[in-house]
Design an enzyme around this catalytic site. Structure first.
Site, short mmCIF file in Angstrom:
data_model
loop_
_atom_site.label_atom_id
_atom_site.label_comp_id
_atom_site.label_asym_id
_atom_site.label_seq_id
_atom_site.Cartn_x
_atom_site.Cartn_y
_atom_site.Cartn_z
CG ASN A 130 20.14 -20.81 44.87
OD1 ASN A 130 20.02 -21.93 45.38
ND2 ASN A 130 19.52 -20.47 43.76
CD GLU A 180 13.45 -29.12 40.41
OE1 GLU A 180 13.38 -28.06 39.77
OE2 GLU A 180 12.48 -29.84 40.64
CB CYS A 184 16.87 -21.66 39.62
SG CYS A 184 15.61 -22.01 40.83
P1 NAP Z 1 26.67 -25.85 41.07
O1 NAP Z 1 28.03 -25.34 40.92
O2 NAP Z 1 26.15 -26.82 40.11
O3 NAP Z 1 26.59 -26.45 42.55
C1 NAP Z 1 25.42 -27.10 43.03
C2 NAP Z 1 25.85 -28.31 43.82
O4 NAP Z 1 26.43 -29.26 42.93
C3 NAP Z 1 26.91 -28.03 44.86
O5 NAP Z 1 26.66 -28.85 45.99
C4 NAP Z 1 28.19 -28.45 44.16
O6 NAP Z 1 29.23 -28.77 45.03
C5 NAP Z 1 27.69 -29.66 43.43
N1 NAP Z 1 28.50 -30.08 42.30
C6 NAP Z 1 29.08 -29.32 41.35
N2 NAP Z 1 29.68 -30.12 40.44
C7 NAP Z 1 29.48 -31.40 40.82
C8 NAP Z 1 29.86 -32.67 40.32
N3 NAP Z 1 30.59 -32.78 39.21
N4 NAP Z 1 29.48 -33.77 41.00
C9 NAP Z 1 28.76 -33.68 42.12
N5 NAP Z 1 28.36 -32.51 42.65
C10 NAP Z 1 28.71 -31.37 42.02
O7 NAP Z 1 25.59 -24.71 41.09
P2 NAP Z 1 25.68 -23.35 41.85
O8 NAP Z 1 26.44 -22.42 41.02
O9 NAP Z 1 26.11 -23.55 43.25
O10 NAP Z 1 24.11 -22.98 41.89
C11 NAP Z 1 23.55 -22.19 40.96
C12 NAP Z 1 22.86 -22.96 39.87
O11 NAP Z 1 21.82 -23.75 40.40
C13 NAP Z 1 22.21 -22.04 38.88
O12 NAP Z 1 22.37 -22.51 37.58
C14 NAP Z 1 20.76 -22.06 39.30
O13 NAP Z 1 19.87 -21.66 38.29
C15 NAP Z 1 20.60 -23.49 39.72
N6 NAP Z 1 19.45 -23.68 40.62
C16 NAP Z 1 18.37 -24.37 40.17
C17 NAP Z 1 17.26 -24.52 40.99
C18 NAP Z 1 16.04 -25.27 40.52
O14 NAP Z 1 15.23 -25.66 41.36
N7 NAP Z 1 15.88 -25.52 39.23
C19 NAP Z 1 17.26 -23.98 42.26
C20 NAP Z 1 18.38 -23.28 42.69
C21 NAP Z 1 19.48 -23.14 41.85
P3 NAP Z 1 30.40 -27.72 45.41
O15 NAP Z 1 29.75 -26.60 46.11
O16 NAP Z 1 31.28 -28.51 46.29
O17 NAP Z 1 31.02 -27.32 44.11
#
Ligand code: NAP
Length: 456
Positions: A132, A229, A263
């Site tokens: 994002n 995070e 987020c």
């Molecule tokens: P996501 O599906 O969790 O993906 C984030 C990262 O994690 C990607 O690189 C993804 O790889 C990887 N990933 C997913 N499952 C994994 C696993 N089992 N093992 C290792 N890596 C794994 O999240 P998203 O949908 O892209 O991002 C949105 C989420 O992030 C929202 O919930 C948002 O609120 C949160 N976020 C939090 C913050 C903060 O600072 N708190 C900041 C930004 C976003 P792939 O792309 O290859 O699936």
């Protein structure tokens, strides 16, 4: 997931990248480890030079860096440029402040001896990052760790492979040695395996709760420190004495910035009854004026979501909410056009038994709640699995501060939505994770706070 660029504006596949083989990953870890052994001995001046150069390259090539973000995940081009600027500012911030943050801290033990804590490096930090904010998320882990003397290996989201490669090249071009920052086109299984490598000394994740719990679990099994995070469903509380114009304008921005995929976006509007109708009417009017279109076009104000699957999921979640009694006072579905678009939506009448009540809407869908008073607003704000950010709108700052103190999140902003600057610590509690990034807190997460005690 395969690493590929798919333009969410038209869902065309632009480029595909092969996932690394296990042997390639092994070689990259060896390279990172060899680099760490040298990098940890470098002085702050050397590290600072790399950070400063990276910041200046980003500013010089802002258009190029921004275009990749917009191409791969659909961020409005002006917002993508803003992200490049913010990324450069974070490089500068740690270049300017890391040495002071990591300076030894003198202690005064009760036995009268001398002691201090120094901040040492720990090794390779493995980072898993989301799409994002394709550069901002990376600099939060890169600048802190590189200034500490750690090296980083980063598994970026599979939908932003060109941004991932551009960031690695940026650091090489800025003078970082090979292995200081490594981009990994790795599968999730490979990440799990990598965590067990003894040379990986810490794991940082930014992403969903689901990814966080899997990776945190693996890190825990291997006794590696981790920071998480994760997601959020931030409350945006509007009290009856709020400046309505300001609250509406910030409400629009807080929900729609990055097409709602932040987020810390304002996801739950909690408005005190006395002002609720007026606020809702005005927010609805603002949403209705958004112009859907190509995110490269500067007149567009509502771009596509990051991918077709993100748009499908959000539309399904919205339909689920409506099926269980929520009302879409504007929007509610996908528009009839190609691309990963979703209408700007406001949902009201969301009861506690609605399955979406505790869920995060990651896109341009606002949940709107009316409450009788301040006390009910605080209760509803805290009735969440998440605890990332939040905001309170009131012209009485002392009152807003009292409300902010009662909200169970990592960050609360008064009279504006939660946001980020290099010098403000960022992170959450509850299912939003643990640990902090940015500011002084962020650089200390993966530093060895080593005690030195002197007997004589
Ligand atoms: P996501 O599906 O969790 O993906 C984030 C990262 O994690 C990607 O690189 C993804 O790889 C990887 N990933 C997913 N499952 C994994 C696993 N089992 N093992 C290792 N890596 C794994 O999240 P998203 O949908 O892209 O991002 C949105 C989420 O992030 C929202 O919930 C948002 O609120 C949160 N976020 C939090 C913050 C903060 O600072 N708190 C900041 C930004 C976003 P792939 O792309 O290859 O699936």
């Amino acid at each position: 997931m395969a690493y590929q660029t798919i333009n969410p504006f038209n869902n065309e596949t632009v480029k595909t990248f092969p996932t690394l083989t296990d042997d390639e990953i092994k070689n990259l870890v060896n390279q990172a480890d060899a680099c760490y052994k040298q990098w940890r001995k470098t002085d702050f001046a050397t590290r600072r030079k790399v950070m400063k150069k990276a910041a200046s390259i980003l500013r010089d090539k802002k258009a190029e860096f921004a275009r990749l973000v917009t191409l791969e995940m659909g961020k409005l081009i002006a917002e993508a440029e803003g992200e490049v600027d913010l990324t450069a500012d974070i490089f500068d911030y740690y270049a300017d402040n890391a040495e002071q943050f990591l300076a030894p801290e003198k202690l005064t033990p009760s036995d009268g001896r001398k002691a201090y804590v120094e901040h040492d490096s720990v090794g390779i930090i493995l980072c898993v990052e989301p799409w994002n904010f394709p550069y901002y998320q990376l600099v939060r882990v890169a600048a802190t760790n590189l200034m500490t003397g750690n090296v980083v290996m980063v598994k970026h989201a599979s939908i932003v492979p060109q941004c991932a490669a551009a960031f690695e090249k940026l650091l090489l071009d800025a003078g970082a040695p090979k292995g200081a920052y490594t981009n990994l086109y790795a599968s999730t299984d490979q990440v799990s395996k990598l965590i067990t490598d003894r040379r990986i000394r810490g794991v940082a994740v930014t992403g969903s709760e689901k990814a966080g719990s899997v990776v945190a679990g693996k890190a825990g099994e291997s006794l590696k420190k981790s920071t998480m995070e994760l997601g959020g469903s931030d409350a945006f509380i509007v009290l009856e004495d709020a400046d309505l114009d300001k609250a509406v304008q910030w409400g629009l921005w807080g929900r729609m910035n990055n097409t709602g995929q932040c987020c810390v976006a304002a996801k739950r509007f909690i408005v005190v009854e006395a002002i609720a109708d007026k606020f809702l009417e005005r927010l609805k009017e603002c949403f209705s004026k958004l112009t859907m279109g190509d995110p490269m076009d500067r007149s567009t104000t509502l771009g596509p979501l990051s991918s077709e699957s993100a748009a499908k999921d959000l539309a399904a979640q919205t339909a689920e909410a409506i099926k269980h009694g929520a009302k879409a006072v504007i929007g509610g579905k996908r528009p009839d056009r190609p691309g990963a678009f979703m209408e700007a939506t406001i949902l009201t009448n969301i009861t506690k038994d609605n399955p979406v009540f505790y869920k995060e809407f990651f896109g341009p869908v606002a949940m709107f709640f009316r409450v009788p008073d301040e006390k009910a607003a605080i209760e509803l704000a805290n009735d969440s699995e998440f605890g990332l950010g939040g905001s309170v709108f009131s012209q009485d700052i002392e009152r807003a501060k009292r409300v902010a103190s009662q909200i169970d999140t990592g960050m609360v902003f008064i009279n504006r939505p939660t946001w980020t600057t290099p010098d403000l610590p960022f992170g959450g509690v509850k299912h939003s994770g643990y640990g902090r990034e940015l500011a002084k807190d962020g650089i200390l997460e993966f530093a060895n706070r080593k005690l030195i005690y002197i007997e004589n």
